[in-house]
Design an enzyme around this catalytic site. Structure first.
Site, mmCIF file in Angstrom:
data_model
loop_
_atom_site.group_PDB
_atom_site.id
_atom_site.type_symbol
_atom_site.label_atom_id
_atom_site.label_comp_id
_atom_site.label_asym_id
_atom_site.label_seq_id
_atom_site.Cartn_x
_atom_site.Cartn_y
_atom_site.Cartn_z
ATOM 1 C CD GLU A 126 -2.908 -1.310 0.246
ATOM 2 O OE1 GLU A 126 -2.981 -0.418 -0.628
ATOM 3 O OE2 GLU A 126 -3.644 -2.315 0.257
ATOM 4 C CG HIS A 149 -4.090 -0.428 6.013
ATOM 5 N ND1 HIS A 149 -5.467 -0.294 6.002
ATOM 6 C CD2 HIS A 149 -3.828 -1.609 5.398
ATOM 7 C CE1 HIS A 149 -5.995 -1.342 5.389
ATOM 8 N NE2 HIS A 149 -5.028 -2.157 5.025
ATOM 9 C CG HIS A 151 -6.899 -5.916 7.557
ATOM 10 N ND1 HIS A 151 -6.583 -7.033 6.805
ATOM 11 C CD2 HIS A 151 -6.462 -4.853 6.822
ATOM 12 C CE1 HIS A 151 -5.977 -6.651 5.678
ATOM 13 N NE2 HIS A 151 -5.889 -5.338 5.665
ATOM 14 C CD GLU A 179 -13.123 7.360 23.693
ATOM 15 O OE1 GLU A 179 -12.027 7.750 24.112
ATOM 16 O OE2 GLU A 179 -13.405 6.161 23.554
ATOM 17 C CG HIS A 220 -9.103 -3.668 3.032
ATOM 18 N ND1 HIS A 220 -8.495 -3.697 1.796
ATOM 19 C CD2 HIS A 220 -8.089 -3.775 3.918
ATOM 20 C CE1 HIS A 220 -7.184 -3.843 1.940
ATOM 21 N NE2 HIS A 220 -6.917 -3.885 3.225
HETATM 22 O O1 2HA Z 1 -0.408 -5.360 3.634
HETATM 23 O O2 2HA Z 1 -3.285 -4.895 4.459
HETATM 24 O O3 2HA Z 1 -4.131 -3.724 2.275
HETATM 25 C C1 2HA Z 1 -1.561 -6.093 3.451
HETATM 26 C C2 2HA Z 1 -2.725 -5.199 3.439
HETATM 27 C C3 2HA Z 1 -3.148 -4.672 2.145
HETATM 28 ZN ZN ZN Z 2 -5.175 -4.060 4.212
#
Ligand code: 2HA
Ligand code: ZN
Length: 281
Positions: A126, A149, A151, A179, A220
């Site tokens: 990413e 980032h 999940h 909050e 995602h």
């Molecule tokens: O790196 O999370 O979005 C793996 C991921 C791709």
């Molecule tokens: Zn991801």
């Protein structure tokens, strides 16, 4: 350990290099949270040249890689990044294989790898979303430094059962716990579902990041940004907490929520300006 590290650092790099320790620890912690199964998630942090030069020989380029999207705005900038396909579970035990310190070249057309990403590893899949978002956030916030980032479980769940309208989703999150409006008055950005790892998802994420520090990728995960790891991670865990409460109560009869007037009072008390068009006062 890398021969490009200064000798006295070789013993335990995670213990001795603060920016490596911070990323290794937060990624491992996110795995423990159950958010980063397998190779899920990626992190990048902008670093000061002096900070990097204290620990790593910045004149020794291990490898260079081209970028398929130029970022001249970041020319000469240093970052620590997680590696493509790498497991957050392994970050502390094997930092050199899973993390990298990179510098964007003078044309903004490629990256110099200065440390880590051993065995021909590459920066996160990413990278487009990360670098384009760094550009967008720095234009509105000179303190911006970090992108995470992950999940996050309940955010993904909520993206299945809640409308993906940004204003509605933001309002629902604000209504879950007191909050929220204080921590993210700028609300959350939401993209449509897009194939990950593409320049397109990078461009659209960065576009949203002009107005908010949080962008949700439906089905995602989430991107959170900030001036530090604590700042970016704090945003994500606050959104995830609210999403978790939503998932616990969404199927139950609702007796009361925080009202728009109460949300307004919170914003006033804490001196934040909620993104406009959401509260109906
Ligand atoms: O790196 O999370 O979005 C793996 C991921 C791709
Ligand atoms: Zn991801």
């Amino acid at each position: 350990m890398s021969m490009h590290l200064f000798d006295h650092q070789d013993l335990n790099i995670v213990a001795q290099v603060p920016f490596i320790r911070e990323v290794a620890e937060i990624t491992y912690y996110m795995w423990q949270n159950g958010w980063d199964e397998r190779n899920a998630g990626n992190v990048s942090c902008l670093l000061d040249e002096e900070e990097v030069a204290r620990h790593i020989d910045i004149h020794e380029i291990v490898r260079t890689l081209p970028l398929s999207f130029p970022v001249p705005e970041l020319a000469g900038k240093y970052l620590i990044v997680t590696g493509s396909g790498k497991y957050f579970r392994h970050m502390i035990a094997e930092p050199e294989a899973n993390l990298g310190v990179i510098r964007i070249n003078e044309a903004g057309s490629g990256v110099d790898i200065l440390w880590g990403l051993a065995n021909e590893a590459e920066p996160t899949s990413e990278l487009a979303a990360h670098l384009m978002t760094h550009v967008a956030r720095r234009q509105v916030d000179p303190e911006h430094r970090v992108i995470i980032h992950t999940h996050a479980t309940n955010i993904i769940a909520m993206s299945i059962v809640h409308e993906l309208d940004e204003s509605k989703l933001t309002r629902t999150l604000w209504q879950m716990c007191t909050e929220c409006i204080v921590i993210f008055p700028d609300g959350v950005g939401v993209l449509p579902w897009i194939v990950p790892g593409t320049n397109e998802i990078g461009r659209l994420t960065a576009e949203k990041m002009k107005d908010t520090r949080i962008v949700i990728w439906p089905h995602h995960g989430i991107f959170g940004t900030g001036s530090s790891i604590d700042d970016a991670f704090g945003l994500i865990e606050t959104v995830e907490k609210a999403a978790g409460i939503y998932m616990q109560i969404a199927h139950l009869p609702i007796k009361q929520l925080i009202t728009d007037h109460q949300l307004h009072a919170l914003a006033q008390r804490y001196g934040v300006v909620p993104v406009s068009g959401i509260l109906q006062l």
